[in-house]
Design a protein around this motif. Structure first.
Motif, mmCIF file in Angstrom:
data_model
loop_
_atom_site.group_PDB
_atom_site.id
_atom_site.type_symbol
_atom_site.label_atom_id
_atom_site.label_comp_id
_atom_site.label_asym_id
_atom_site.label_seq_id
_atom_site.Cartn_x
_atom_site.Cartn_y
_atom_site.Cartn_z
ATOM 1 N N SER A 121 -1.731 10.789 -0.689
ATOM 2 C CA SER A 121 -2.627 10.468 -1.792
ATOM 3 C C SER A 121 -3.974 10.076 -1.222
ATOM 4 N N PRO A 122 -5.063 10.666 -1.744
ATOM 5 C CA PRO A 122 -6.400 10.289 -1.251
ATOM 6 C C PRO A 122 -6.633 8.782 -1.415
ATOM 7 N N TYR A 123 -6.087 8.214 -2.504
ATOM 8 C CA TYR A 123 -6.276 6.784 -2.720
ATOM 9 C C TYR A 123 -5.624 5.976 -1.593
ATOM 10 N N ILE A 124 -4.378 6.318 -1.263
ATOM 11 C CA ILE A 124 -3.676 5.591 -0.200
ATOM 12 C C ILE A 124 -4.389 5.803 1.131
ATOM 13 N N GLN A 125 -4.819 7.045 1.386
ATOM 14 C CA GLN A 125 -5.513 7.338 2.638
ATOM 15 C C GLN A 125 -6.765 6.465 2.776
ATOM 16 N N GLN A 126 -7.474 6.352 1.666
ATOM 17 C CA GLN A 126 -8.694 5.547 1.665
ATOM 18 C C GLN A 126 -8.375 4.073 1.924
ATOM 19 N N ILE A 144 0.841 -1.204 0.000
ATOM 20 C CA ILE A 144 0.000 0.000 0.000
ATOM 21 C C ILE A 144 0.874 1.252 0.000
#
Lengths: 467, 467
Positions: free
Chosen positions: A93-98, A66
């Motif tokens: 990154s919003p993706y990683i945070q999610q 991740i």
């Protein structure tokens, strides 16, 4: 808002954008959850040693990479919340945070509600309620003065003042309660005259705090300033001249969101907020202007009115205008500064003379300037800061900035007034004791010694998530 | 961009808003600067031990409280940049951030330029250039596939492939150079036929990478999809049906900025980006539509065209429309999916029959659906992901996502083509050697073995500050 304290909570703690982001985790299950998602494995000793260590590694989900992260472990009670806690520092990154949040939740964490970390800090005795509220204030503070007030509150200065008052009231109450114990004997132990003196002394301090809210609130939210004057006296260009320099300063500071807020000005560590008064600005008719109730309310709500006139007006006209504004705001505590705009149209001598004459006629500060003359603008800025009782900022612990505290202190004051009335009217001690208890109750609300549950919910719901 | 490496740099590393913010500091002066602004004093042992410790305390400026902070110290080389470094974790207030930055700069730090931390990491050998570029990509990645490509690049998978190719070329070059050393003797050591085979093999790999850029770039930026069809066939409602479910999923994820991006769709870990083709959508005249050059370019640039027809059209009409779209995009690699919309107007049997007939007539995937039928939408989503060669994602190290790498690899391919042409035409070895060296040079640009200064400046200028 209530939740079992054995829940482990997680939330993003940093804002959008940037290079790195932080996810915060708190609760008894924190270390177990971290050990499930983080490699290399943190051995038991490190987990036990815990507090104040950072670990570099990867977060994996079923073996899938991740992100590269830095994990900081905080062992209870040496953490913000007082519980076992961790921070995961990952790429922004919003993706990683999610994905991280999904992973944490899949492994047993719950998504934190707004303010839940700070609420836990309060519940676990890491700070009192007024300090917890100061956390939100210090984040929102956007001027030196607002920051200073929030800092004092965060560090407990304000709480200590409230606690001092509370102790005085409690020792006063104990005298009253003592009387009650012997009430059948109709004994008055304490000298009513001395007692009245004590209550008056405490009430004066409380009333001082209540009165400070106007200043404290203005400093916290920005000191509201209205620019008034008939059309074409140069109100807009005056505002632009005030703001232009400021904008230049603000623009090269990274990370400020100032550019989205229109018409604010920092002078001498204070934030001035120029209120849009369309009614005042656009009206062609001075009489109509005076008649508009809404305008009057805006003027009264403002801390300062800049009453703008033109250098070509006569001293008498200027004084009349200042007088009409003063009439509108009378009794509201609003300050007035008379501005003689377009002073480049007259000689420096004449301008100086006008300033003096009008100041004498009106008894209010007068500044002659033109939007193109920096010296006049500087003088106006000095006049703006002078209108704010900055001297009181030397004792920020005596300034109330929080509306909830203000309400509580008003209730304290009212209760104490009833005590004084009771003494004067010879009301039975049992009734007076009720009012004293009420005053103590309201003071306790401020620091959270007394915390009705709905109050907690309300306070922390205004926090951001992750705090 | 260049700067003395003994400068210590500082910058906010987190985005706007949130509860906490992080300021990053790197350089030989980091610990000295921290010791000047932080209390309690960090004793020498801690400073020496350094790496991987967090410290709770206050940042003060001339005794004035700025904030409660957590400071993490990283001792060189165990830091992101490879230098002594620190992170200050403070309350997320723009005012505090500004004061911190002022304080750091007053004490000798310089405000970091965009990407300067990562550039230092590259210069200090913590990562190669392609990995450094992946840092920006992983932050920007907003789908599973894009994240996977960036992760592989960040972790060096892509670099290893490039390095493998480079080594093969270098060993090939050494053969050529050997010949050059003996060139006066006009000796050919190596078998030209075998050499040609080697070059063809390497060039095939390079060309494969070059070809992968279309997919890699589409995945990184979102796979462009155009919805084409005559007015009133239901293009908008089709798009809304595709997006509606997605929006619902997205809205309850904290921290996503998705809601500001219009018309993107996540399916199967891929991000599809619906391109606004006003020309295509609004035209009433099919002939005019076909004639618009701009439209053709948009279709060619898209990865997928959804050619939308109505269930009441005949199979022949559908095939004709699909054929006209296919003619427009022929040779561009754009995939076409024929959508039979408003299938609720006909029976399921008829719809199934139409699907088969049109698929046979055209040889392209056909999906019958109506915007109100979830099953048809699901089928379309499957068809969208099937149109992307997701199988290739199993080896993400063979996919080029970066335009700079793509350019370099194209130059490698061209150089190798000249080598092959040289062999065929019997060009002197000395000229062939030049082309081989050039191919090696361009491969070296990707990982940063060769780094012309202007390239560095360009790469890191696209980073955000604090990274």
């Amino acid at each position: 808002m209530k939740r079992l304290s054995d829940t482990t909570i997680a939330a993003p703690a940093t804002g959008h954008g940037g290079a790195i982001s932080v996810i915060r985790i708190s609760g008894s299950d924190t270390f177990r959850i971290i050990s499930l998602i983080f490699v290399p494995a943190l051995d038991c000793d490190i987990m036990k040693e815990g507090g104040y260590r950072v670990h570099y590694g990867q977060v994996l989900h079923n073996g899938e990479f991740i992100d590269d992260v830095i994990v900081t472990l905080f062992r209870a009670p040496a953490s913000y919340t007082g519980e076992d806690a961790a921070e995961i520092n990952h790429h922004a990154s919003p993706y990683i945070q999610q994905r991280m949040m999904e992973l944490l939740i899949d492994n047993g964490a719950a998504a934190a509600m707004p303010g839940e970390f700070t609420m836990r800090a309060f519940i676990n005795g890491k700070m009192d309620l007024s300090q917890a509220e100061a956390v939100a204030d210090i984040i929102a503070a956007d001027s030196e003065a607002a920051h200073r007030l929030a800092s004092t509150q965060l560090r407990g200065g304000f709480s200590r003042e409230i606690e001092k008052l509370r102790k005085e009231l409690v020792s006063f109450a104990s005298l009253i309660e003592l009387e009650l114990d012997f009430s059948e004997e109709d004994v008055q132990f304490a000298d009513r005259y001395a007692m009245t003196g004590t209550v008056i002394k405490i009430k004066d301090l409380v009333d001082g705090l209540v009165a400070s809210f106007r200043l404290g609130n203005a400093i916290k939210k920005g000191i509201p300033v209205v620019i008034a004057g008939r059309p074409n006296v140069g109100k807009s260009s005056l505002l632009n001249a005030l703001l232009s320099e400021e904008r230049a300063i603000v623009s090269d500071i990274p990370g400020t969101t100032r550019d989205t807020i229109e018409e604010v000005l920092h002078v001498g560590g204070l934030l001035f907020r120029f209120i849009d008064t369309a009614g005042l600005r656009d009206s062609d008719d001075k009489v109509e202007l005076l008649g508009i109730e809404r305008t009057v309310k805006q003027l009264e709500a403002s801390e300062i009115v800049l009453a703008v006139t033109e250098a070509t007006d006569s001293a008498r006209e200027m004084a009349a205008f200042a007088g009409s504004v003063a009439a509108m705001v009378s009794g509201s505590g609003t300050k007035i500064i008379l501005v003689i705009n377009k002073s480049d149209k007259i000689s420096d001598n004449t301008a100086g003379h006008l300033e003096e004459t009008v100041a004498e006629l009106t008894g209010i500060p007068v500044v002659a300037l033109s939007a193109t003359l920096p010296s006049g603008i500087d003088k106006l800025k000095e006049s703006l800061t002078a209108s704010v009782e900055t001297g009181r900022l030397d004792n920020p612990q005596y300034i109330v900035t929080n509306a909830r505290h203000y309400e509580a202190l008003r209730s304290v004051s009212e209760s104490l007034q009833r005590v004084l009335d009771g003494f004067r009217d010879g009301i039975p001690t049992v009734l007076i004791a009720t009012d004293v208890r009420q005053a103590i109750y309201y003071l306790g609300l401020i620091t959270g010694r007394i915390t009705p549950e709905d109050i907690l919910g309300e306070i922390f719901a205004n926090f951001c998530i992750g705090k």
